[in-house]
Design an enzyme around this catalytic site. Sequence first.
Site, short mmCIF file in Angstrom:
data_model
loop_
_atom_site.label_atom_id
_atom_site.label_comp_id
_atom_site.label_asym_id
_atom_site.label_seq_id
_atom_site.Cartn_x
_atom_site.Cartn_y
_atom_site.Cartn_z
CG HIS A 268 -0.58 0.07 2.51
ND1 HIS A 268 -0.37 1.27 3.14
CD2 HIS A 268 -0.30 -0.88 3.42
CE1 HIS A 268 0.01 1.05 4.40
NE2 HIS A 268 0.07 -0.25 4.60
CG ASP A 280 2.13 0.57 8.05
OD1 ASP A 280 1.78 0.09 6.98
OD2 ASP A 280 1.36 0.71 9.02
CD GLU A 312 -3.37 -1.33 4.87
OE1 GLU A 312 -3.42 -2.41 5.50
OE2 GLU A 312 -2.98 -0.28 5.40
CG ASP A 341 1.06 -3.54 5.19
OD1 ASP A 341 1.84 -2.60 5.41
OD2 ASP A 341 -0.15 -3.52 5.48
CG HIS A 439 -0.44 2.85 12.43
ND1 HIS A 439 -1.64 2.22 12.61
CD2 HIS A 439 0.01 2.43 11.22
CE1 HIS A 439 -1.91 1.45 11.55
NE2 HIS A 439 -0.91 1.55 10.71
ZN ZN Z 1 0.39 -1.20 6.43
#
Ligand code: ZN
Length: 507
Positions: A268, A280, A312, A341, A439
Amino acid sequence: MKLRQSFLSALTLVLASTFVNAQDAAALTGPGLPSRKPAVTTDGLERLISRSKLLAHAEQFFSFAQLSNGNRAFGSKGHEATIQYIKRLLDRTGYYDVEFQTFTYPYAESRSQLTVDGKDLLTQAFTYSPGGDVTAPIAIVSNVGCEASDYPTLTGKIALIKRGDCDFGLKVAYAGGAGASGAIIYTNVDTAPSGGTLGQPSRPEGPYVPSAFIHKADGEAFISRINAGEEVVASIHATAISEDRSTSNVIATTKQGDRDNIIVAGAHSDSVPAGPGLNDDGSGSMGILEVALNLAKFKVKNAVRFIWWSAEEFGLVGSEYYVEHLSDEERQKIALYLNFDMIASPNAGFFVFDGDGNATDIPGPAGSEVIETLYRGYFDSHNIRTGSAVFGGSSDYQPFVDVGIPSGGLMTGAGGLKTAEGAEWWGGEAGVAYDRCYHQLCDNLENLFVDAWERNSKAIAYSIATYAQGIEGIPRTPRPPTRTLRVSKLSYEQRLHLTCDHDDDAA
Ligand SMILES: [Zn+2]
């Protein structure tokens, strides 16, 4: 294999020497002369994957994030620059048919800054937290704030609430209901706060107020100061965006090769709104990009299609859109799907998707076990132990799995903690997240573990070269005519949470 390889190298040398200069020699393997390219081999493709090229892409991805507030969230300037970059490099090879598959999806983003004594604290925002600027003294909420009775009258105050036992939204609504002008939630474990959501408004317990999510240590420091009789004044600066955004998957299919047996590899291209997403999933995006650019120097038997999914991070939106819009015929032509991923986690494990389900009880469609075996064999031959990744629905393999396409892939771990056994196998630190910047804003250039990234990118090359030449063992039987994707049945909210750490949901 070896013999053939050296024969090809020799052949290339002889042919190259008949040209006058290096530029002409390069044309031998460049666009426009597909028939003269050597057939792809695992060694040949793998050898071309270099860390310096991966890192050069990473510099670009990081600079794209700087175009939009430090992130590459879908539909942002940073994300748009990412997909244009990918398309431009692929177009330049002349080897692929490259297209944008464009769709629209609602985007939501919340940001919070908490300032105390002139100092900005490490803060995460909750989705659906309203925007606003609030400055007020902090008041402590009893217990974990899951009952209305835990909240005193909070008019002109910012509520300070411990995480746990009930969802974030209930706590913030209770705080609003008690008259608070803002709410701070602190973590109940010793890890940095990651993103979360309040859940869609409205709620009967009260209105949402500007909120912030902070570290346990910061929350407890406020409590000791307040309990010592001090007044602690905090400022919350919160912003919220909610809009429909247009965005695109990038789809690149080799012009040559059998299009009745398409090998699909995906990663993604978007990040979370909280950070630049270099691991990520910059790592997977750049890994397949580098493999795609080098594959262009070879001839393939089967067509290979690389796809960079968008959105995503909002719940597999791009991959669902793609699979949902495949005709039965097109769906049948996809031989297998490979997902990448997060392949450069700083405290990496080497995880292979558990195609046969013997480690996780969730097998992929028939044929997935063949892909698993290929990757395990690859890592075995490099003396690297492998763990098992689960087809748990948190990345873009899921829509493919749902429609019966054999699937596999690699990952190096997200927010989960490395076990003692894992540290023994792979080095790194036990009890620490595979990616402690998962994240978050710190998923930047320094967050990339280049050794793992290079190894996994070479493993991608190995698998692509293998399947581009043949798909022995992968069943090509007609697939069931199922059209129902698991992700389609989820709400916006549930989808948003698909790619989160599930331990962040409530407790
Ligand atoms: Zn991811």
